[in-house]
Design a protein around this motif. Structure first.
Motif, PDB file in Angstrom:
ATOM      1  N   ALA A   1      31.433  17.916  26.434  1.00 42.18           N
ATOM      2  CA  ALA A   1      30.131  18.114  26.976  1.00 42.18           C
ATOM      3  C   ALA A   1      30.333  17.275  28.347  1.00 42.18           C
ATOM      4  N   MET A   2      30.902  17.145  28.861  1.00 46.41           N
ATOM      5  CA  MET A   2      31.634  17.163  30.254  1.00 46.41           C
ATOM      6  C   MET A   2      31.886  18.141  30.467  1.00 46.41           C
ATOM      7  N   ALA A   3      32.595  19.326  29.891  1.00 44.90           N
ATOM      8  CA  ALA A   3      33.760  20.521  30.280  1.00 44.90           C
ATOM      9  C   ALA A   3      32.229  21.355  30.733  1.00 44.90           C
ATOM     10  N   THR A   4      31.670  21.323  30.250  1.00 43.60           N
ATOM     11  CA  THR A   4      31.188  22.705  29.784  1.00 43.60           C
ATOM     12  C   THR A   4      30.147  22.302  31.058  1.00 43.60           C
ATOM     13  N   THR A   5      29.259  23.997  31.512  1.00 43.83           N
ATOM     14  CA  THR A   5      27.988  23.878  32.406  1.00 43.83           C
ATOM     15  C   THR A   5      26.888  24.732  31.774  1.00 43.83           C
ATOM     16  N   ASP A   6      26.677  24.711  30.632  1.00 49.94           N
ATOM     17  CA  ASP A   6      26.065  25.450  30.424  1.00 49.94           C
ATOM     18  C   ASP A   6      25.463  23.936  29.457  1.00 49.94           C
ATOM     19  N   PRO A   7      23.359  23.581  29.881  1.00 46.19           N
ATOM     20  CA  PRO A   7      23.223  22.468  29.253  1.00 46.19           C
ATOM     21  C   PRO A   7      22.855  22.473  28.037  1.00 46.19           C
ATOM     22  N   ASP A   8      22.824  23.976  27.572  1.00 43.41           N
ATOM     23  CA  ASP A   8      22.437  24.029  26.242  1.00 43.41           C
ATOM     24  C   ASP A   8      23.612  23.833  24.831  1.00 43.41           C
ATOM     25  N   VAL A   9      25.221  23.983  25.421  1.00 42.33           N
ATOM     26  CA  VAL A   9      25.907  23.691  24.958  1.00 42.33           C
ATOM     27  C   VAL A   9      26.132  22.282  25.465  1.00 42.33           C
ATOM     28  N   ALA A  10      26.066  21.742  26.269  1.00 39.94           N
ATOM     29  CA  ALA A  10      26.465  20.426  26.610  1.00 39.94           C
ATOM     30  C   ALA A  10      25.013  19.523  25.573  1.00 39.94           C
ATOM     31  N   ALA A  11      23.955  20.051  25.855  1.00 43.90           N
ATOM     32  CA  ALA A  11      23.112  18.721  24.586  1.00 43.90           C
ATOM     33  C   ALA A  11      23.696  19.224  23.392  1.00 43.90           C
ATOM     34  N   GLY A  12      24.157  20.263  22.569  1.00 45.26           N
ATOM     35  CA  GLY A  12      24.636  20.035  21.183  1.00 45.26           C
ATOM     36  C   GLY A  12      25.897  18.963  21.566  1.00 45.26           C
ATOM     37  N   PHE A  13      26.548  19.602  22.941  1.00 44.32           N
ATOM     38  CA  PHE A  13      27.668  18.659  21.652  1.00 44.32           C
ATOM     39  C   PHE A  13      27.533  17.087  21.801  1.00 44.32           C
TER      40      PHE A  13
END
Length: 59
Positions: free
Chosen positions: A18-30
């Motif tokens: 979650a901390m490594a991604t820049t996509d907020p939707d993907v981070a929320a999923g993680f």
């Protein structure tokens, strides 16, 4: 049944993703998955090995 240590390690991995991604939707999923695994780890048995001469606690 999956042990507490395994679930906690998996939750930590999802937090790192979650901390490594820049996509907020993907981070929320993680983050959702990490929270789910952490909640499951609180209910999971501790699979730590015990010495055979240690008396098991009575529930």
């Amino acid at each position: 049944m999956t042990g507490k240590k395994y679930l906690t390690e998996q939750a930590a991995t999802f937090l790192k993703f979650a901390m490594a991604t820049t996509d907020p939707d993907v981070a929320a999923g993680f983050l959702d998955k990490a929270a789910d695994l952490q909640a499951r780890s609180e209910e999971a048995p501790d699979a730590s090995p015990r010495a055979p001469d240690v008396e098991q606690p009575k529930d």
